[in-house]
Write an enzyme that holds these catalytic residues in place. Structure first.
Site, PDB file in Angstrom:
ATOM      1  N   GLY A 205    -111.571   5.265  37.130  1.00 37.85           N
ATOM      2  CA  GLY A 205    -110.816   4.412  38.037  1.00 37.85           C
ATOM      3  C   GLY A 205    -109.324   4.593  37.842  1.00 37.85           C
ATOM      4  N   ASP A 228    -112.277   8.865  40.297  1.00 39.66           N
ATOM      5  CA  ASP A 228    -112.088   7.751  41.228  1.00 39.66           C
ATOM      6  C   ASP A 228    -112.774   8.100  42.544  1.00 39.66           C
ATOM      7  OD1 ASP A 228    -111.150   5.273  42.283  1.00 39.66           O
ATOM      8  OD2 ASP A 228    -109.405   5.428  40.968  1.00 39.66           O
ATOM      9  N   ASP A 248    -118.264   8.034  41.359  1.00 36.87           N
ATOM     10  CA  ASP A 248    -118.521   6.593  41.345  1.00 36.87           C
ATOM     11  C   ASP A 248    -118.941   6.206  39.935  1.00 36.87           C
ATOM     12  OD1 ASP A 248    -119.465   4.007  41.556  1.00 36.87           O
ATOM     13  OD2 ASP A 248    -120.491   4.336  43.457  1.00 36.87           O
ATOM     14  N   MET A 249    -118.158   5.349  39.276  1.00 38.05           N
ATOM     15  CA  MET A 249    -118.442   4.984  37.891  1.00 38.05           C
ATOM     16  C   MET A 249    -119.766   4.254  37.733  1.00 38.05           C
ATOM     17  SD  MET A 249    -115.628   1.944  37.444  1.00 38.05           S
ATOM     18  CE  MET A 249    -115.575   0.535  38.571  1.00 38.05           C
ATOM     19  N   LYS A 262    -109.003   1.317  31.776  1.00 36.99           N
ATOM     20  CA  LYS A 262    -107.821   0.461  31.771  1.00 36.99           C
ATOM     21  C   LYS A 262    -107.934  -0.578  32.872  1.00 36.99           C
ATOM     22  CE  LYS A 262    -103.073   0.346  33.306  1.00 36.99           C
ATOM     23  NZ  LYS A 262    -103.457  -0.333  34.560  1.00 36.99           N
ATOM     24  N   HIS A 266    -112.717  -6.110  33.727  1.00 38.50           N
ATOM     25  CA  HIS A 266    -112.520  -7.527  34.068  1.00 38.50           C
ATOM     26  C   HIS A 266    -112.784  -7.797  35.552  1.00 38.50           C
ATOM     27  CE1 HIS A 266    -108.033  -7.598  35.538  1.00 38.50           C
ATOM     28  NE2 HIS A 266    -108.650  -6.530  35.975  1.00 38.50           N
TER      29      HIS A 266
END
Length: 365
Positions: A205, A228, A248-249, A262, A266
């Site tokens: 990302g 990304d 795509d993670m 990073k 969250h």
């Protein structure tokens, strides 16, 4: 004099203090709105371009305001000085007229600052982001049809909402870019040992690759890859030790010595974060070969005396996550649970010097 309130007596002094807390909360919108006004008028750049502390009269003469409104500027500057965005001191020759200077905070608002934080000031005031806050209580009274107030109000999730609004997309992208510029400088300077000995790293990302570029430049032996979505990295060009990969993670992360996350986790619920972490664990080298995941994120301190400004900002961000996305800001135990469920064995936390907001967490298989 004591007054009866609820189940017991309270002094008039205690009652006035309680009222002051309510007043301060109800009027707290004045801080961002006053700062927005200063940004719109270009006050930080006017002071910066002046080359020295500027008098009120010189500031007024440089502003694009109607002459009949000139006398209001002192009041605007007074409250912004109180908040710490500008500093003031008496002028030596004319004691009756103060001069204004930039602080570090207002320097982050300059148009040509590489760490420009202006988008962070403007994003919360954009109707796309502000309106859902008015419906938080409504959302809390409803079932599970809408995972966030943002989606309930806008009819789409946060990422689609930002992507479909050119102004919001521009501000959000600029905000993330600004943060990456600042954090890349901090991480490279303060967290050198985190990257020592690595030969390859995937920035999941990583957007335009600002963090990855800084790491690749500082540690030329590390081959960095930015992962990304296609529309973000499709036209980006790499170098001899930096390349961009569409992906795509939630599906797969390229293999590497280490993976960097990073301010990613969250944004996502525990279940979604575990999927990302499991994909990262599959991508990194084994423990004996130095594989690890590097997480840069907040760790909430939930001690009884939660009084620091950093703690307050962390709680603000946690509410932002609740309103806009399915994620959250996590305390140490909640991070540990994520890592264990995702199959990691242990972790190490390094507090970023000078900043209590975010930490570096090295997570090992």
């Amino acid at each position: 004099m004591n007054l009866i309130l609820g189940d017991g007596e309270v002094s008039s002094s205690e009652l006035l203090q309680a009222q002051e807390l309510v007043f301060n909360c109800s009027l707290s919108f004045i801080k961002p709105m006053s700062l927005k006004c200063a940004i719109d008028l270009g006050i930080p750049d006017i002071i910066h371009n002046h080359g020295q502390p500027i008098t009120l009269s010189n500031l007024i003469s440089s502003l694009p305001i109607h002459p009949s409104k000139a006398h209001f500027i002192h009041r605007l500057m007074r409250i912004l000085v109180h908040f710490g965005f500008f500093s003031t001191q008496p002028q030596e020759e004319k004691k009756e007229e103060e001069t204004y200077s930039l602080t570090l905070a207002s320097r982050l608002l300059l148009k040509d600052s590489p760490f420009r934080a202006t988008p962070f000031c403007l994003i919360p005031l954009n109707p796309l982001f502000l309106t859902p806050w008015h419906f938080l209580s409504t959302w809390l009274q409803k079932g599970d049809d809408d995972p966030t107030p943002f989606e309930m109000v806008n009819g789409m999730n946060f990422w689609d909402g930002v992507g479909n609004d050119p102004m919001a997309k521009c501000m959000f992208t600029e905000a993330m870019t600004s943060d990456s510029h600042l954090m890349s400088k901090v991480i490279v300077e303060e967290g050198k040992e985190v990257f020592q000995g690595l030969s390859s790293l995937v920035d999941v990302g990583g957007g335009a690759g600002i963090m990855a570029k800084a790491i690749a430049n500082a540690f030329t032996n590390i081959k960095c890859t930015v992962l990304d979505l296609p529309y973000i990295v499709a036209d980006l060009k790499g170098t001899h030790n930096l390349n961009f990969v569409e992906g795509d993670m939630f599906k797969k992360v390229p293999t590497a010595n280490a993976v960097l996350l990073k301010w990613i986790l969250h944004d996502w619920s525990d279940e979604e974060a575990v999927i990302i972490l499991k994909n990262c664990r599959e991508a990194i080298w084994s423990k004996d070969k130095g594989g690890k995941v590097i997480v840069i994120d907040m760790i909430i301190d939930e001690s009884p005396k939660l009084e620091s400004k950093s703690a307050e900002t962390q709680l603000y961000f946690d509410m932002v996550m609740m309103i806009n996305v399915t994620g959250r800001e996590r305390n140490r135990k909640e991070w540990e649970n994520l890592f264990l469920v995702a199959g990691f064995s242990h972790y190490k936390i390094t507090t970023i010097e000078g900043q209590g907001l975010r930490s570096i967490i090295e997570v090992y298989p």
